[in-house]
Scaffold this motif. Structure first.
Motif, PDB file in Angstrom:
ATOM      1  N   CYS A   1      47.695  42.683  58.571  1.00 23.08           N
ATOM      2  CA  CYS A   1      46.355  43.202  58.297  1.00 23.08           C
ATOM      3  C   CYS A   1      46.014  42.776  56.883  1.00 23.08           C
ATOM      4  O   CYS A   1      46.898  42.408  56.120  1.00 23.08           O
ATOM      5  CB  CYS A   1      46.312  44.722  58.413  1.00 23.08           C
ATOM      6  N   PRO A   2      44.733  42.816  56.498  1.00 23.65           N
ATOM      7  CA  PRO A   2      44.404  42.454  55.134  1.00 23.65           C
ATOM      8  C   PRO A   2      44.951  43.497  54.161  1.00 23.65           C
ATOM      9  O   PRO A   2      45.035  44.675  54.482  1.00 23.65           O
ATOM     10  CB  PRO A   2      42.876  42.457  55.122  1.00 23.65           C
ATOM     11  N   PHE A   3      45.366  43.057  52.954  1.00 22.95           N
ATOM     12  CA  PHE A   3      45.744  43.991  51.921  1.00 22.95           C
ATOM     13  C   PHE A   3      44.457  44.508  51.287  1.00 22.95           C
ATOM     14  O   PHE A   3      43.664  43.739  50.763  1.00 22.95           O
ATOM     15  CB  PHE A   3      46.622  43.307  50.871  1.00 22.95           C
ATOM     16  N   LEU A   4      44.243  45.807  51.358  1.00 22.36           N
ATOM     17  CA  LEU A   4      42.974  46.383  50.942  1.00 22.36           C
ATOM     18  C   LEU A   4      43.089  46.947  49.537  1.00 22.36           C
ATOM     19  O   LEU A   4      44.055  47.628  49.203  1.00 22.36           O
ATOM     20  CB  LEU A   4      42.553  47.479  51.917  1.00 22.36           C
ATOM     21  N   PHE A   5      42.108  46.660  48.705  1.00 21.36           N
ATOM     22  CA  PHE A   5      42.047  47.182  47.361  1.00 21.36           C
ATOM     23  C   PHE A   5      40.828  48.083  47.247  1.00 21.36           C
ATOM     24  O   PHE A   5      39.906  48.004  48.047  1.00 21.36           O
ATOM     25  CB  PHE A   5      41.919  46.048  46.342  1.00 21.36           C
ATOM     26  N   ILE A   6      40.806  48.955  46.262  1.00 18.52           N
ATOM     27  CA  ILE A   6      39.630  49.784  46.055  1.00 18.52           C
ATOM     28  C   ILE A   6      38.487  48.887  45.601  1.00 18.52           C
ATOM     29  O   ILE A   6      38.719  47.824  45.029  1.00 18.52           O
ATOM     30  CB  ILE A   6      39.917  50.908  45.033  1.00 18.52           C
ATOM     31  N   PRO A   7      37.236  49.273  45.854  1.00 19.80           N
ATOM     32  CA  PRO A   7      36.095  48.383  45.640  1.00 19.80           C
ATOM     33  C   PRO A   7      36.017  47.751  44.250  1.00 19.80           C
ATOM     34  O   PRO A   7      35.539  46.637  44.117  1.00 19.80           O
ATOM     35  CB  PRO A   7      34.899  49.300  45.897  1.00 19.80           C
ATOM     36  N   ALA A   8      36.476  48.462  43.206  1.00 22.00           N
ATOM     37  CA  ALA A   8      36.364  47.913  41.854  1.00 22.00           C
ATOM     38  C   ALA A   8      37.327  46.748  41.632  1.00 22.00           C
ATOM     39  O   ALA A   8      37.135  45.947  40.711  1.00 22.00           O
ATOM     40  CB  ALA A   8      36.618  49.002  40.814  1.00 22.00           C
ATOM     41  N   ASP A   9      38.352  46.627  42.453  1.00 24.51           N
ATOM     42  CA  ASP A   9      39.407  45.631  42.222  1.00 24.51           C
ATOM     43  C   ASP A   9      39.072  44.309  42.900  1.00 24.51           C
ATOM     44  O   ASP A   9      39.718  43.901  43.867  1.00 24.51           O
ATOM     45  CB  ASP A   9      40.752  46.155  42.745  1.00 24.51           C
TER      46      ASP A   9
ATOM     47  N   VAL B   1      44.169  33.656  43.106  1.00 23.04           N
ATOM     48  CA  VAL B   1      45.260  33.733  44.081  1.00 23.04           C
ATOM     49  C   VAL B   1      46.151  32.514  43.885  1.00 23.04           C
ATOM     50  O   VAL B   1      45.645  31.394  43.748  1.00 23.04           O
ATOM     51  CB  VAL B   1      44.733  33.750  45.536  1.00 23.04           C
ATOM     52  N   GLU B   2      47.471  32.717  43.901  1.00 22.57           N
ATOM     53  CA  GLU B   2      48.366  31.581  43.660  1.00 22.57           C
ATOM     54  C   GLU B   2      49.744  31.812  44.282  1.00 22.57           C
ATOM     55  O   GLU B   2      50.389  32.844  44.033  1.00 22.57           O
ATOM     56  CB  GLU B   2      48.522  31.359  42.144  1.00 22.57           C
ATOM     57  N   PHE B   3      50.210  30.851  45.112  1.00 19.09           N
ATOM     58  CA  PHE B   3      51.583  30.849  45.603  1.00 19.09           C
ATOM     59  C   PHE B   3      52.510  30.300  44.516  1.00 19.09           C
ATOM     60  O   PHE B   3      52.104  29.442  43.716  1.00 19.09           O
ATOM     61  CB  PHE B   3      51.720  29.953  46.845  1.00 19.09           C
ATOM     62  N   ASN B   4      53.773  30.778  44.504  1.00 15.64           N
ATOM     63  CA  ASN B   4      54.740  30.164  43.593  1.00 15.64           C
ATOM     64  C   ASN B   4      55.244  28.867  44.225  1.00 15.64           C
ATOM     65  O   ASN B   4      54.943  28.567  45.387  1.00 15.64           O
ATOM     66  CB  ASN B   4      55.873  31.143  43.268  1.00 15.64           C
ATOM     67  N   PRO B   5      55.992  28.026  43.501  1.00 12.32           N
ATOM     68  CA  PRO B   5      56.366  26.697  44.021  1.00 12.32           C
ATOM     69  C   PRO B   5      57.139  26.702  45.332  1.00 12.32           C
ATOM     70  O   PRO B   5      57.102  25.725  46.072  1.00 12.32           O
ATOM     71  CB  PRO B   5      57.224  26.113  42.880  1.00 12.32           C
TER      72      PRO B   5
ATOM     73  N   ASN C   1      39.411  42.133  49.194  1.00  9.28           N
ATOM     74  CA  ASN C   1      40.410  42.105  50.268  1.00  9.28           C
ATOM     75  C   ASN C   1      41.171  40.789  50.222  1.00  9.28           C
ATOM     76  O   ASN C   1      40.583  39.734  49.988  1.00  9.28           O
ATOM     77  CB  ASN C   1      39.764  42.252  51.646  1.00  9.28           C
ATOM     78  N   LEU C   2      42.469  40.869  50.465  1.00  8.74           N
ATOM     79  CA  LEU C   2      43.294  39.670  50.554  1.00  8.74           C
ATOM     80  C   LEU C   2      43.750  39.497  51.996  1.00  8.74           C
ATOM     81  O   LEU C   2      44.352  40.399  52.578  1.00  8.74           O
ATOM     82  CB  LEU C   2      44.520  39.778  49.639  1.00  8.74           C
ATOM     83  N   TYR C   3      43.436  38.337  52.577  1.00 12.93           N
ATOM     84  CA  TYR C   3      43.843  38.010  53.952  1.00 12.93           C
ATOM     85  C   TYR C   3      44.877  36.910  53.903  1.00 12.93           C
ATOM     86  O   TYR C   3      44.739  35.950  53.144  1.00 12.93           O
ATOM     87  CB  TYR C   3      42.650  37.551  54.776  1.00 12.93           C
TER      88      TYR C   3
END
Length: 445
Positions: A19-27, A32-36, A436-438
């Protein structure tokens, strides 16, 4: 499908994790970045926080859980500040995150707001020392006269704790807002870029940096362009590229001179006079530039298109992909609501064969460079159920609208995907849709 080149029943064969990681509206997520290795995924937000997600280890009982990412560490990277000399507030918003290659058990990343870059160490602790001679177990200092025997401290197991500690703070080097940072392939230096200057830093030295690009004119009234993004070549530590608000790119070689005023190569696409309009200069501004993993190509994103350039051909792009050309007739209203100034990012997949970038209405676009196929997908809570297959979306410009199409007049311009990331070796993507992060990956049977 685009990422793995499998034909399916008319849809892109990916599903959301779980599911998407949900943040509060202000956030609102700002990077966004993957590590190597792709095992960790970091996000930064407007509140100055960094959230790191770790990938689930493979389980024989539940092999499909391998792609899931869970919260690993959360820490406050930057705080709001105030510049008393200039009477300016300095936002805590994280503009960029860049990972360093892992050298030991700990992880290191660079994060930056408008003025300050910080080097963070993220490490695990699952043991604690016990049996001190000079203090009790609760930390109080013991009376030396009561010590009758010498004890050897031992390490006792404890619950796993993930710690984030700032190791370096690189500050006071930028007059203007930092828009990008890039780690060099020598893993000893990195560069930070603001609107008019690029500085080169050694990761071990915080009180000194070298100015390698300076486009500030003697008279600021003569200013015609600003630097919008910059990145080091993935393999040649002396080469970097920076883009400008005029839609041009300059490739520079640090071996030529200490101050890279003179570029090695200049990339610019000739403008078609028939397409000239009031908005031409605004929509031609490059918002992101990325080297391919091979180092042979450059990818740039402007407001309406993604372009792929061959380093050996400066005169025109090798490929041009229309992201949302149906907005060309809406530029006037987009100018009035300031959406025309949105800064969209673009990313390569691990093999440089597919590129991805964001659009409005929570749509994101994928373009296959080999088959020339493209697809529009939507990141929304309605279609993000576990292992649900994403169906392509289409925008209707005029005429009769089909059942599965959406009218260009119905697009929600407050829902925009500016920041995306692609796993370095697998078909796993991270899409930031406002707060939201998907995370989507290949379908697992």
């Amino acid at each position: 499908m685009l990422p793995c080149h499998r034909e399916t029943a008319g849809c892109l064969d990916v599903w959301s994790s779980p599911c998407p990681f949900l943040f509060i509206p202000a956030d609102i997520i700002s990077t966004v970045e993957f590590n190597p290795t792709g095992e960790l995924l970091a996000t930064g937000d407007k509140g100055g926080r960094v959230v790191v997600f770790q990938r689930e280890q493979e389980s024989k009982n539940q092999p499909h859980r391998r792609g899931e990412y869970n919260v690993y560490s959360t820490f406050q990277s930057h705080e709001p500040e105030f510049d008393y000399l200039k009477s300016l507030e300095i936002e805590e918003k994280i503009n960029k995150i860049r990972w360093l290659p892992q050298q030991n058990a700990a992880y290191f990343l660079l994060s930056t707001n408008d003025k300050t870059v910080k080097l963070w160490k993220i490490s695990e602790r699952d043991k604690r020392p016990e049996g001190y001679n000079l203090k009790d177990e609760d930390g109080r200092i013991r009376d030396p006269s009561t010590i009758t025997a010498l004890r050897v401290p031992v390490l006792q197991p404890m619950d796993l704790m993930v710690e984030a500690t700032p190791r370096r703070v690189f500050s006071n080097a930028h007059t203007y807002h930092i828009n990008s940072i890039s780690v060099n392939s020598d893993y000893e230096t990195y560069m930070s870029t603001d609107d008019l200057r690029i500085n080169l830093w050694n990761l071990e030295i915080t009180n000194r940096s070298f100015n390698i690009v300076d486009i500030k004119p003697a008279n600021m009234e003569e200013l015609t362009e600003v630097i919008t993004a910059a990145e080091f070549h993935p393999h040649q530590c002396n080469t970097f590229v920076y883009s400008s608000s005029k839609g041009t790119m300059r490739l520079c070689d640090m071996r030529a001179s200490a101050l890279c005023d003179n570029h090695s190569k200049f990339f610019e696409e000739p403008e078609d006079p028939s397409n000239r309009s009031f908005f031409s200069e605004i929509i031609s501004s490059i918002s992101d530039v990325k080297f391919s993993h091979s180092g042979r190509y450059l990818m740039t994103r402007d407001y309406l298109t993604v372009k792929v350039w061959d380093l050996n051909m400066e005169s025109k792009p090798l490929e041009t992909y229309q992201v949302h050309d149906y907005l060309r007739s809406k530029l006037c209203s987009l100018y009035e609501n300031d959406c025309i100034f949105d800064k969209f990012e673009c990313v390569w997949n691990g093999s440089d064969s597919v590129i991805m970038t964001g659009s409005y209405n929570n749509f994101f676009r994928m373009f296959d460079r080999n088959t020339k196929r493209d697809v529009t997908l939507e990141a929304s809570r309605e279609n993000s159920k576990p292992r649900a297959v994403l169906k392509p979306r289409k925008v209707c410009v005029g005429g009769k609208r089909r059942k599965d199409e959406i009218s260009v007049d119905s697009l929600d311009f407050s829902k925009k995907i500016l920041h995306t990331a692609w796993h370095p070796s697998e078909n796993i993507i991270a899409v930031a849709a406002t707060n939201n992060l998907y995370i989507f990956q290949d379908k697992v049977n």
